[in-house]
Scaffold this motif. Structure first.
Motif, PDB file in Angstrom:
ATOM      1  N   SER A   1      -0.911  47.679  -3.412  1.00  0.00           N
ATOM      2  CA  SER A   1      -2.182  47.020  -3.825  1.00  0.00           C
ATOM      3  C   SER A   1      -2.573  46.989  -5.159  1.00  0.00           C
ATOM      4  N   MET A   2      -2.301  48.116  -5.872  1.00  0.00           N
ATOM      5  CA  MET A   2      -2.701  48.338  -7.181  1.00  0.00           C
ATOM      6  C   MET A   2      -1.864  47.666  -8.182  1.00  0.00           C
ATOM      7  N   ALA A   3      -0.576  47.468  -8.094  1.00  0.00           N
ATOM      8  CA  ALA A   3       0.379  46.848  -8.513  1.00  0.00           C
ATOM      9  C   ALA A   3       0.160  45.240  -8.410  1.00  0.00           C
ATOM     10  N   ALA A   4      -0.136  44.743  -7.492  1.00  0.00           N
ATOM     11  CA  ALA A   4      -0.326  43.299  -7.188  1.00  0.00           C
ATOM     12  C   ALA A   4      -1.941  42.929  -7.883  1.00  0.00           C
ATOM     13  N   ARG A   5      -2.616  44.129  -8.110  1.00  0.00           N
ATOM     14  CA  ARG A   5      -4.110  43.755  -8.811  1.00  0.00           C
ATOM     15  C   ARG A   5      -3.939  43.960 -10.147  1.00  0.00           C
ATOM     16  N   ARG A   6      -2.932  44.211 -11.004  1.00  0.00           N
ATOM     17  CA  ARG A   6      -2.648  44.897 -12.207  1.00  0.00           C
ATOM     18  C   ARG A   6      -1.861  43.990 -12.693  1.00  0.00           C
TER      19      ARG A   6
END
Length: 459
Positions: free
Chosen positions: A213-218
């Motif tokens: 989820s963090m990689a997808a947002r960043r």
């Protein structure tokens, strides 16, 4: 080309010019692209790309081939640092002795020895490698100053690594793995069907995975390899998604024609593992034999189910029709396709299927299940896609498709030519360079292209 001798033993130390074969490199980001066509960059305008290709090996297909061939494309316009697993170092450096790559710097990493016992689980080892390599990559970024960080292999949506934490635009993909196996064909997984169900359930709760989820947002941009994965990723982020396959092929210059009076030959290639569907291929062969068809099925590959497949061939009375060929090198694959009339693709779970494109490039029609990546690669002009309703229906329909093609050599040739055209138009490796050029240029300028933008080579 430069390569380093970095391993788990040296990952704690600072990168410096003293490390053999590494640097020194100019610090800080390179000059950003000027407005206009990114393919017209001058040498000093080459972007500095950190390409994380855990799997990277010349003359291979699958993940290793993805890592290597993307490298070959990116080096044509950028300065590329390839961060890879040290397992591939010997093979890469042997290749570079005879075919050096300009503008490419290979950097190898392996985990400390006390973590290597985890290598018995490929998934766990890969996850630990992606986590452990971050401090090493951070020091490399501090010395080089990358313009773009690109996470490439493995191309799984479930593990994006940690390089998105570095201070540079992050490109992820092409990612796949959003597909799940069809329940109607669960018997072909035998005892591991419950394991596959667990994997499918894990994907449904992917948003609960903090790394994903963090990689997808960043990310500045995420490339997705098939529609299944697109649907999974689009719910995780609002960043641009670009539909593009992770793989491609080079069109062979010459394609051999098959004599019409030869025995009808079906080719199959893959790892002998459940999700590749080798047992489905045998059931289709048994159905053809029951119908009195004159044919042979050549199955290339190795894997843990090779012995099972050989035993099933004998038990099913298929010794005169089905032959397993064992391991084939990348160079030996061409003759396999050329010696066949039709390629049979029985994969039950696959992001795309390199072998589908390879068969198409050799002007051979493909019979496949109508699902996942293969369904997007194939059209009715170049293949026959069998819907999945029941196990018996799939076996019968695949056999019928093959039988129909065996009786119509004109149709086979027409479909083969259409497959080559489709590969040339949508799945040539050169198109990956064009995709990357567009995405990198937008990332360094901070552009936000519209979601689901179709690009060259898009699926």
């Amino acid at each position: 080309m430069k390569s380093s001798r970095l391993s788990g033993a040296s990952w704690r130390g600072e990168l410096s010019p003293a490390i053999e074969g590494v640097g020194p490199w100019p610090s800080g980001p390179s000059r950003k692209l000027a407005e206009g066509n990114p393919q017209t960059m001058e040498p000093q305008e080459r972007l500095k790309i950190l390409l994380c290709a855990y799997a990277c090996e010349p003359h291979r297909g699958s993940e290793e081939g993805v890592g290597w061939n993307w490298t070959l494309q990116l080096m044509r316009e950028h300065e590329v640092w390839v961060l890879s697993w040290s397992k591939y170092r010997e093979l890469i450096e042997r290749e570079l002795e005879t075919s050096p790559l300009p503008h490419v710097h290979f950097v190898y990493y392996d985990m400390p020895s006390w973590l290597k016992p985890f290598g018995r689980s490929e998934r766990l080892y890969y996850t630990l490698w992606q986590l452990a390599v971050l401090p090493f990559a951070r020091r490399l970024h501090r010395q080089v100053g990358f313009d773009v960080i690109h996470q490439l292999t493995y191309t799984t949506v479930e593990m994006p690594g940690m390089l998105w934490t570095l201070d540079a635009p992050f490109v992820w993909g092409p990612v796949g793995g959003g597909q799940v196996p069809p329940p109607a064909l669960k018997s072909y997984f035998r005892s591991i069907w419950l394991v596959e169900l667990g994997r499918a359930l894990r994907k449904q709760f992917l948003r609960l995975n903090p790394l994903v989820s963090m990689a997808a947002r960043r990310a500045a941009c995420i490339l997705v390899a098939n529609q299944d994965t697109y649907r999974l990723v689009e719910s995780l982020t609002s960043v641009p998604l670009v539909k593009a396959s992770e793989t491609a092929v080079r069109l062979p210059s010459d394609v051999a024609d098959r004599a019409e009076d030869e025995i009808f030959t079906i080719t199959w290639w893959g790892h002998f593992i459940p999700r590749k569907g080798p047992l489905l291929a045998l059931d289709v062969a048994a159905e053809l034999r029951q119908r009195g068809a004159r044919f042979q099925l050549l199955m290339g590959g190795v894997g843990p189910w090779k012995g099972l497949v050989d035993r099933r061939i004998v038990a099913m009375g298929l010794k005169d029709n089905v032959k397993t060929l064992g391991y084939l090198t990348f160079e030996e694959m061409g003759p396999l396709y050329d010696n066949g009339d039709v390629f049979l693709f029985t994969s039950l779970q696959d992001t795309s299927g390199n072998v589908v494109l390879e068969a198409m490039s050799h002007a051979r029609p493909v019979v496949s299940l109508d699902h996942q990546g293969a369904a997007e690669m194939l059209t009715e002009e170049c293949g026959i896609k069998v819907p999945i309703l029941t196990k018996q229906q799939v076996v019968e329909d695949m056999a019928t498709a093959l039988q129909d093609l065996s009786r119509d050599p004109v149709r086979r040739r027409r479909m083969g030519k259409a497959g080559r055209r489709r590969v040339a138009e949508h799945y040539d490796w050169d198109q990956k360079r064009e995709i990357a050029a567009q995405i990198y240029a937008a990332a360094v300028r901070g552009d936000t292209p519209s979601r689901a933008r179709e690009t060259v080579g898009a699926v």
